[in-house]
Design a protein around this motif. Structure first.
Motif, PDB file in Angstrom:
ATOM      1  N   ASP A 100      20.999  -8.719   8.344  1.00 57.47           N
ATOM      2  CA  ASP A 100      19.902  -7.746   8.433  1.00 57.47           C
ATOM      3  C   ASP A 100      19.311  -7.853   9.830  1.00 57.47           C
ATOM      4  OD1 ASP A 100      17.951  -5.891   7.829  1.00 57.47           O
ATOM      5  OD2 ASP A 100      16.691  -7.282   6.681  1.00 57.47           O
ATOM      6  N   ASP A 101      19.991  -7.236  10.784  1.00 54.62           N
ATOM      7  CA  ASP A 101      19.670  -7.430  12.190  1.00 54.62           C
ATOM      8  C   ASP A 101      19.337  -6.091  12.846  1.00 54.62           C
ATOM      9  OD1 ASP A 101      19.890  -9.292  14.683  1.00 54.62           O
ATOM     10  OD2 ASP A 101      21.118  -7.554  15.201  1.00 54.62           O
ATOM     11  N   ALA A 102      18.202  -6.023  13.531  1.00 51.18           N
ATOM     12  CA  ALA A 102      17.738  -4.774  14.134  1.00 51.18           C
ATOM     13  C   ALA A 102      18.744  -4.218  15.132  1.00 51.18           C
ATOM     14  CB  ALA A 102      16.391  -4.987  14.809  1.00 51.18           C
ATOM     15  N   TRP A 105      21.663  -2.625  13.324  1.00 48.21           N
ATOM     16  CA  TRP A 105      21.318  -1.343  12.704  1.00 48.21           C
ATOM     17  C   TRP A 105      21.318  -0.230  13.739  1.00 48.21           C
ATOM     18  CZ3 TRP A 105      22.424  -1.699   8.056  1.00 48.21           C
ATOM     19  CH2 TRP A 105      21.972  -2.684   7.205  1.00 48.21           C
ATOM     20  N   SER A 324      16.639  -3.823   3.401  1.00 47.63           N
ATOM     21  CA  SER A 324      16.414  -4.409   4.717  1.00 47.63           C
ATOM     22  C   SER A 324      14.942  -4.758   4.905  1.00 47.63           C
ATOM     23  CB  SER A 324      16.835  -3.423   5.809  1.00 47.63           C
ATOM     24  OG  SER A 324      16.426  -3.875   7.089  1.00 47.63           O
ATOM     25  N   VAL A 326      13.884  -5.260   8.059  1.00 50.05           N
ATOM     26  CA  VAL A 326      13.633  -4.855   9.437  1.00 50.05           C
ATOM     27  C   VAL A 326      12.802  -3.576   9.443  1.00 50.05           C
ATOM     28  CG1 VAL A 326      14.691  -4.061  11.583  1.00 50.05           C
ATOM     29  CG2 VAL A 326      15.702  -5.965  10.304  1.00 50.05           C
ATOM     30  N   LEU A 328      12.346  -0.811  11.505  1.00 54.80           N
ATOM     31  CA  LEU A 328      12.715   0.066  12.617  1.00 54.80           C
ATOM     32  C   LEU A 328      11.987   1.390  12.518  1.00 54.80           C
ATOM     33  CD1 LEU A 328      16.581  -0.168  13.199  1.00 54.80           C
ATOM     34  CD2 LEU A 328      14.769  -1.060  14.638  1.00 54.80           C
TER      35      LEU A 328
END
Length: 330
Positions: A100-102, A105, A324, A326, A328
């Motif tokens: 789960d990495d920005a 994504w 997620s 994150v 964003l």
């Protein structure tokens, strides 16, 4: 060639490591509908310099080491040796140790929606092909070859290596290439001993030399696919590498923003590297979970994905849908 050293196998991911393959909505539907994942030829990557740079790095590294094996590897790495052509024989699936990495994504999640599919790296993958029947190949293409932990047969080989961590740092590359050179020295010594037999038929000696070159090229192509610039280390990438000789029997083609590229289709394998027939009984993928990328519509996505997971033959409880964390901006 009589040898107990087989084909070179880099150090795989530690047991229990988890990997996630980031993908778009269209690709996710294709994965779960067809129960396959695509390995793209190295020259079809977003950055071709990855593979070319890997060969250039190895050329310099082996050129600084003594011995006939190092000299052979150095020669095979040279740009005049057909770097791009050899890279077209290598296909890879990319994944990350970050689920789960920005950054992932943004790069791979699609315009408004993306997913990371958790795959079990402890489960072997195998190539699926319309031409999986070995009887469809000429007799010269059906000579079995075995050794180490990989198995190959001309025309039916599909050596899908285990998931390996990408080597970003000089220290990681040093470990990997030192291991490769140690293996190459052992294989080269076996060859020299066997080739010195005065009773050996010249045709057999030539075949042994070809086998040695094929082993070296196979190892170099795998290593080149695992070398990446330090600036990308935040991706914490792992790759499953496919070396497909006689690839024309198994390759497919697709259009991308970079043009037409080749790929091969993978599903859960039998552990021996044999090519599998298309839509064979029990075909599946080692999917463990699916993370939905940043979206305000997670609940709607979750119910839809659970229906897709069920249609694919998985129990939704066995493949959870994860939201997620994150944040964003969309």
């Amino acid at each position: 060639m009589p040898s107990s050293h087989g084909w070179w196998v880099p150090e795989p991911l530690p047991h229990g490591t988890r990997v996630w393959h980031y993908t778009s909505p269209a690709s996710l539907v294709g994965m779960l509908t067809n129960l396959e994942i695509w390995a793209t030829e190295c020259t079809g990557l977003n950055d071709l310099s990855e593979v070319v740079g890997g060969f250039e790095y190895m050329s310099q590294w082996f050129g600084q080491r003594p011995g006939s094996a190092a000299a052979s590897l150095h020669t095979l790495c040279a740009p005049t040796g057909g770097t791009v052509a050899r890279a077209q024989e290598v296909f890879i699936v990319c994944a990350s140790l970050n689920g789960d990495d920005a950054g992932q994504w943004r790069l791979y999640g699609g315009v408004r929606a993306g997913y990371s599919v958790e795959l079990d790296p402890g489960v072997s993958l195998g190539v699926i092909s319309r031409s999986a029947d070995p009887a469809s190949y000429p007799a010269s293409a059906r000579r079995p070859r075995s050794g180490g932990t990989l198995w190959k047969a001309w025309g039916q080989q599909a050596s899908v290596a285990p998931w390996y961590p990408v080597a970003y740092s000089d220290a990681a590359r040093e470990r990997m290439l030192s291991d490769l050179l140690t293996w190459a020295n052992e294989v080269d010594a076996d060859y020299e001993r066997a080739a010195s037999d005065p009773t050996l038929d010249p045709e057999e000696r030539d075949q042994m030399g070809q086998d040695l070159g094929e082993r070296f090229e196979d190892a170099l192509c795998t290593a080149a696919a695992l070398i990446k610039a330090p600036g990308f280390s935040g991706e914490r990438e792992a790759r499953a590498v496919v070396n497909a000789q006689l690839r024309t029997n198994h390759e497919e083609f697709r259009a991308t923003g970079h043009g037409v590229v080749r790929y091969v289709r993978l599903a859960t394998g039998d552990g021996r590297g044999l090519v599998q027939p298309e839509h064979h009984p029990g075909q599946t993928l080692p999917v463990r979970s699916i993370t939905v990328g940043p979206t305000p519509y997670f609940e709607a996505q979750k119910s839809t994905l659970e229906a897709l997971i069920l249609r694919a033959g998985f129990k939704p409880s066995a493949v959870p849908v994860v939201e997620s964390k994150v944040a964003l901006r969309r």
